[in-house]
Design a protein around this motif. Structure first.
Motif, PDB file in Angstrom:
ATOM      1  N   GLY A   7      -9.072  42.469  31.917  1.00  0.00           N
ATOM      2  CA  GLY A   7      -7.617  42.575  32.060  1.00  0.00           C
ATOM      3  C   GLY A   7      -7.223  41.945  33.388  1.00  0.00           C
ATOM      4  N   LEU A   8      -6.125  41.204  33.392  1.00  0.00           N
ATOM      5  CA  LEU A   8      -5.714  40.519  34.618  1.00  0.00           C
ATOM      6  C   LEU A   8      -4.445  41.123  35.198  1.00  0.00           C
ATOM      7  CD1 LEU A   8      -6.232  36.796  33.506  1.00  0.00           C
ATOM      8  CD2 LEU A   8      -7.765  38.167  34.927  1.00  0.00           C
ATOM      9  N   GLU A   9      -4.380  41.109  36.514  1.00  0.00           N
ATOM     10  CA  GLU A   9      -3.149  41.466  37.216  1.00  0.00           C
ATOM     11  C   GLU A   9      -2.761  40.240  38.022  1.00  0.00           C
ATOM     12  OE1 GLU A   9      -3.592  46.022  38.507  1.00  0.00           O
ATOM     13  OE2 GLU A   9      -5.427  44.855  38.755  1.00  0.00           O
ATOM     14  N   VAL A  10      -1.677  39.597  37.607  1.00  0.00           N
ATOM     15  CA  VAL A  10      -1.273  38.352  38.256  1.00  0.00           C
ATOM     16  C   VAL A  10      -0.005  38.588  39.058  1.00  0.00           C
ATOM     17  CG1 VAL A  10      -0.716  35.925  37.886  1.00  0.00           C
ATOM     18  CG2 VAL A  10      -2.232  37.107  36.279  1.00  0.00           C
ATOM     19  N   HIS A  11      -0.026  38.137  40.306  1.00  0.00           N
ATOM     20  CA  HIS A  11       1.160  38.242  41.153  1.00  0.00           C
ATOM     21  C   HIS A  11       1.760  36.862  41.314  1.00  0.00           C
ATOM     22  CE1 HIS A  11      -0.832  41.992  42.448  1.00  0.00           C
ATOM     23  NE2 HIS A  11       0.404  42.404  42.663  1.00  0.00           N
ATOM     24  N   ILE A  12       3.040  36.733  41.078  1.00  0.00           N
ATOM     25  CA  ILE A  12       3.662  35.437  41.341  1.00  0.00           C
ATOM     26  C   ILE A  12       4.826  35.596  42.318  1.00  0.00           C
ATOM     27  CG2 ILE A  12       3.002  34.460  39.095  1.00  0.00           C
ATOM     28  CD1 ILE A  12       5.950  34.738  38.269  1.00  0.00           C
ATOM     29  N   HIS A  13       4.904  34.653  43.249  1.00  0.00           N
ATOM     30  CA  HIS A  13       6.039  34.590  44.168  1.00  0.00           C
ATOM     31  C   HIS A  13       7.205  33.981  43.428  1.00  0.00           C
ATOM     32  CE1 HIS A  13       4.071  34.529  48.415  1.00  0.00           C
ATOM     33  NE2 HIS A  13       4.361  35.735  48.015  1.00  0.00           N
ATOM     34  N   LEU A  14       8.301  34.689  43.360  1.00  0.00           N
ATOM     35  CA  LEU A  14       9.464  34.130  42.693  1.00  0.00           C
ATOM     36  C   LEU A  14      10.179  33.188  43.657  1.00  0.00           C
ATOM     37  CD1 LEU A  14      10.680  37.378  40.926  1.00  0.00           C
ATOM     38  CD2 LEU A  14       9.433  35.452  39.923  1.00  0.00           C
ATOM     39  N   LEU A  15      10.713  32.111  43.086  1.00  0.00           N
ATOM     40  CA  LEU A  15      11.346  31.085  43.931  1.00  0.00           C
ATOM     41  C   LEU A  15      12.781  31.454  44.308  1.00  0.00           C
ATOM     42  CD1 LEU A  15      10.070  27.826  42.174  1.00  0.00           C
ATOM     43  CD2 LEU A  15       9.575  28.548  44.513  1.00  0.00           C
ATOM     44  N   THR A  16      12.971  32.684  44.755  1.00  0.00           N
ATOM     45  CA  THR A  16      14.305  33.053  45.234  1.00  0.00           C
ATOM     46  C   THR A  16      14.456  32.501  46.651  1.00  0.00           C
ATOM     47  OG1 THR A  16      13.320  35.141  45.958  1.00  0.00           O
ATOM     48  CG2 THR A  16      14.540  35.164  43.895  1.00  0.00           C
ATOM     49  N   LYS A  17      15.690  32.138  47.005  1.00  0.00           N
ATOM     50  CA  LYS A  17      15.901  31.572  48.341  1.00  0.00           C
ATOM     51  C   LYS A  17      15.662  32.624  49.417  1.00  0.00           C
ATOM     52  CE  LYS A  17      18.982  27.825  47.158  1.00  0.00           C
ATOM     53  NZ  LYS A  17      19.371  28.287  45.790  1.00  0.00           N
ATOM     54  N   THR A  18      16.041  33.874  49.090  1.00  0.00           N
ATOM     55  CA  THR A  18      15.884  34.942  50.077  1.00  0.00           C
ATOM     56  C   THR A  18      14.918  35.992  49.540  1.00  0.00           C
ATOM     57  OG1 THR A  18      17.823  36.024  49.153  1.00  0.00           O
ATOM     58  CG2 THR A  18      18.187  34.603  51.053  1.00  0.00           C
ATOM     59  N   LYS A  19      14.529  36.912  50.402  1.00  0.00           N
ATOM     60  CA  LYS A  19      13.565  37.947  50.023  1.00  0.00           C
ATOM     61  C   LYS A  19      14.176  38.938  49.022  1.00  0.00           C
ATOM     62  CE  LYS A  19      10.928  37.598  54.329  1.00  0.00           C
ATOM     63  NZ  LYS A  19      10.376  38.320  55.512  1.00  0.00           N
ATOM     64  N   VAL A  20      13.346  39.842  48.537  1.00  0.00           N
ATOM     65  CA  VAL A  20      13.791  40.678  47.414  1.00  0.00           C
ATOM     66  C   VAL A  20      14.741  41.817  47.832  1.00  0.00           C
ATOM     67  CG1 VAL A  20      11.618  41.996  47.402  1.00  0.00           C
ATOM     68  CG2 VAL A  20      13.045  41.991  45.363  1.00  0.00           C
ATOM     69  N   PHE A  21      14.629  42.293  49.083  1.00  0.00           N
ATOM     70  CA  PHE A  21      15.518  43.400  49.481  1.00  0.00           C
ATOM     71  C   PHE A  21      16.299  43.125  50.770  1.00  0.00           C
ATOM     72  CE2 PHE A  21      11.991  45.618  47.156  1.00  0.00           C
ATOM     73  CZ  PHE A  21      12.730  45.862  46.006  1.00  0.00           C
ATOM     74  N   CYS A  22      16.250  41.879  51.273  1.00  0.00           N
ATOM     75  CA  CYS A  22      17.037  41.539  52.465  1.00  0.00           C
ATOM     76  C   CYS A  22      17.415  40.068  52.375  1.00  0.00           C
ATOM     77  CB  CYS A  22      16.247  41.821  53.747  1.00  0.00           C
ATOM     78  SG  CYS A  22      14.805  40.764  53.958  1.00  0.00           S
ATOM     79  N   ALA A  23      18.160  39.585  53.360  1.00  0.00           N
ATOM     80  CA  ALA A  23      18.689  38.222  53.276  1.00  0.00           C
ATOM     81  C   ALA A  23      17.808  37.198  53.995  1.00  0.00           C
ATOM     82  CB  ALA A  23      20.110  38.187  53.845  1.00  0.00           C
ATOM     83  N   CYS A  24      16.599  37.614  54.405  1.00  0.00           N
ATOM     84  CA  CYS A  24      15.727  36.673  55.109  1.00  0.00           C
ATOM     85  C   CYS A  24      15.310  35.534  54.187  1.00  0.00           C
ATOM     86  CB  CYS A  24      14.465  37.375  55.599  1.00  0.00           C
ATOM     87  SG  CYS A  24      14.775  38.468  56.975  1.00  0.00           S
ATOM     88  N   ARG A  25      15.073  34.362  54.810  1.00  0.00           N
ATOM     89  CA  ARG A  25      14.631  33.201  54.084  1.00  0.00           C
ATOM     90  C   ARG A  25      13.234  33.457  53.519  1.00  0.00           C
ATOM     91  NH1 ARG A  25      14.149  27.417  54.349  1.00  0.00           N
ATOM     92  NH2 ARG A  25      12.225  27.318  55.538  1.00  0.00           N
TER      93      ARG A  25
END
Ligand code: ADP
Ligand code: ZN
Ligand code: MG
Length: 496
Positions: A7-25
């Motif tokens: 079984g695999l657990e794959v993590h992918i970085h989403l190409l959002t411009k900012t982070k997931v819970f703040c406005a940092c680049r």
């Protein structure tokens, strides 16, 4: 005999411009600790706010994996202590992942024939990434630019059995997320990371004790790590031993896995609902933007390319590897068909251009395949080149020259051909004159040729000399004479 479960657990970085819970680049490779703020640094009293774009991209992946998106989805705190996460907990999803119960079809060639199976996707959940630790000698450095970056974790059921299947899964998933434009899929930079879980057991006995393998930085290492681990566990059981449930690290320099830690379980993390983030309830409008972003899956498109355009596996595979490339192909083929070419003819010619000259030119110009979308030799222009070649208006050689001129001058190919007078010469009288001149200049060759009977013992020599003469005729017209007519003129002069 043993049966294995992966079984695999794959993590992918989403190409959002900012982070997931703040406005940092959110970016890779910036000066350390420049993309940080009180929220992602976990200062007391600050409040996270969900980046809807991250949720949307996560749901797009989940839907592409046929997962169900629940009516409500929320976040939990996963507690652990490690310097890469200053809050001492990671905001993640536990009880209500944004997608669950999906699957993906994997298909491809393995060492022992066709691999074809459906791998169930248990869930997809959104979380924040941790900072990065760099260990140098006796000190460790910390870069928090990555802390808080949008991360989607995709967890499969233990449906795979071999390292090759897992490798294929990773390759296909990577292609899929790139198709969707939600992740760059770069495993070396860590924007796609896979942990592999594997157990073996006597056939028919169900799952065994699982070992998790980390530090798999390429799809090949996923395969090698699993193949090593399946052998290691088999030997252990053969010797009457037991597999210890643990996390191991792949050591790429020694081609083996090594123990890291015995695995903690969910209770150790003491998950509890994140009180600072509201429950997310996807509304109609949100779900619609998700559905609108779905694309034909790469595997389906690969199969369609073979069925619809008559391409072979190699061609279809290479064209479908990159979405922009496949899109370009289909657009050019449609224009060429619109210009009157038969579909099979148009497809074959365009595939040859793309996989040959165009790929070569992109490489030469230092452009990625995905950059073909903004290439000056666009699909319409390529279709026009192909149509002119098919109709005999220009020769294959001129088509290549014209392609280079299109790229240099950013003009339409028919305009270039007209301006430069590169149309193929089809006037028999003109070509006949060129042939007469060539015969006069090559009297020895002509003399020898006239003595050689067609189909005689020196047939090879006869053909070579004929081709030589035709070449001379073409050269006399600056390479523009239609080679077929030139050949006919040479033959008729020889008969005299
Ligand atoms: P954990 O609670 O340790 O995180 P999960 O049930 O969440 O375990 O599963 C994590 C991953 O491990 C999944 O990809 C799952 O398919 C896989 N897995 C679980 N049990 C086994 C097993 N016995 N053998 C192989 N893989 C397993
Ligand atoms: Zn921040
Ligand atoms: Mg788990």
């Amino acid at each position: 005999m043993y049966q294995s479960f992966i079984g695999l657990e794959v993590h992918i970085h989403l190409l959002t411009k900012t982070k997931v819970f703040c406005a940092c680049r959110s970016a890779f490779g910036d000066e350390p600790n420049t993309n940080v703020c009180p929220v992602c640094m976990g200062y007391p009293g600050v409040l996270p706010a969900l980046n809807i774009e991250a949720m949307r991209m996560g749901c797009i992946v989940a839907r592409s994996l046929s997962c169900t998106i629940p009516r409500e989805t929320w976040f939990e705190r996963k507690q652990y202590f490690y310097p890469d996460m200053t809050k001492n907990y990671q905001i993640s999803q536990f009880a209500s992942p944004l997608g669950r119960d999906g699957w993906i079809e994997i298909e491809g060639r393995g060492r022992e024939g066709l691999i074809k199976k459906r791998v169930r996707v248990k869930e997809c959940h959104l979380e924040e990434d941790a900072g990065k630790m760099i260990h140098t000698g006796t000190v460790s450095l910390l870069d928090y630019n990555r802390a808080g970056v949008s991360l989607l974790e995709i967890v499969t059921e233990p449906d795979m059995e071999t390292g090759e299947e897992a490798e294929l899964f990773i390759q296909q998933l990577r292609r899929l997320v790139r198709y969707l434009g939600v992740c760059d899929g770069n495993m070396e930079e860590g924007s796609l990371r896979a942990d592999a879980n594997v157990s073996i057991n006597l056939s028919g006995r169900g799952l065994g004790k699982k070992v998790e393998i980390k530090n798999l930085n390429s799809s090949r290492f996923v395969r090698l790590g699993l193949e090593y681990e399946i052998k290691r566990q088999g030997r252990l059981l053969d010797e009457g031993g037991e597999v210890v449930q643990e996390t191991r690290l792949w050591n790429e320099n020694r081609d083996r896995t090594e123990p890291m830690r015995s695995k903690e379980n969910a209770q150790d993390y003491r998950y509890f609902p994140e009180p600072d983030l509201p429950v997310f309830t996807p509304d109609e409008a949100f779900l619609k933007t998700v559905e609108n972003a779905l694309v034909e899956l790469p595997l389906a498109r690969f199969k369609r390319f073979m069925a619809e355009y008559g391409l072979n596996e190699e061609q279809a595979g290479q064209l479908c590897d990159e979405k922009a490339f496949a899109d370009y192909f289909e657009e050019a083929a449609a224009v060429a068909v619109g210009a009157g070419l038969a579909k099979g003819d148009a497809s074959g010619r365009i595939a040859n251009w793309l996989l040959g000259d165009i790929r070569h030119i992109l490489g030469r110009e230092g452009m990625a395949l995905s950059a073909i979308a903004s290439f000056s030799l666009n699909p319409r222009r390529l279709a026009s080149l192909v149509a002119m070649t098919a109709s005999g208006k220009i020769s294959g050689k001129t088509a290549k020259q014209t392609a280079e001129a299109v790229i240099r001058e950013d003009k339409d190919p028919d305009l270039i051909v007209r301006e430069k007078g590169w149309e193929q010469l089809c006037d028999p009288a003109l070509i006949a004159r060129a042939a007469q001149a060539a015969f006069a200049a090559e009297a020895d060759t002509v003399h020898e040729l006239r003595l050689l009977a067609s189909g005689g013992p020196k047939e090879k020599r006869r053909r070579a000399l004929t081709a030589y003469l035709v070449g001379k005729v073409l050269a006399a017209t600056g390479g523009r004479a239609d080679p077929k007519i030139a050949g006919e003129e040479v033959a008729s002069l020889l008969r005299r």
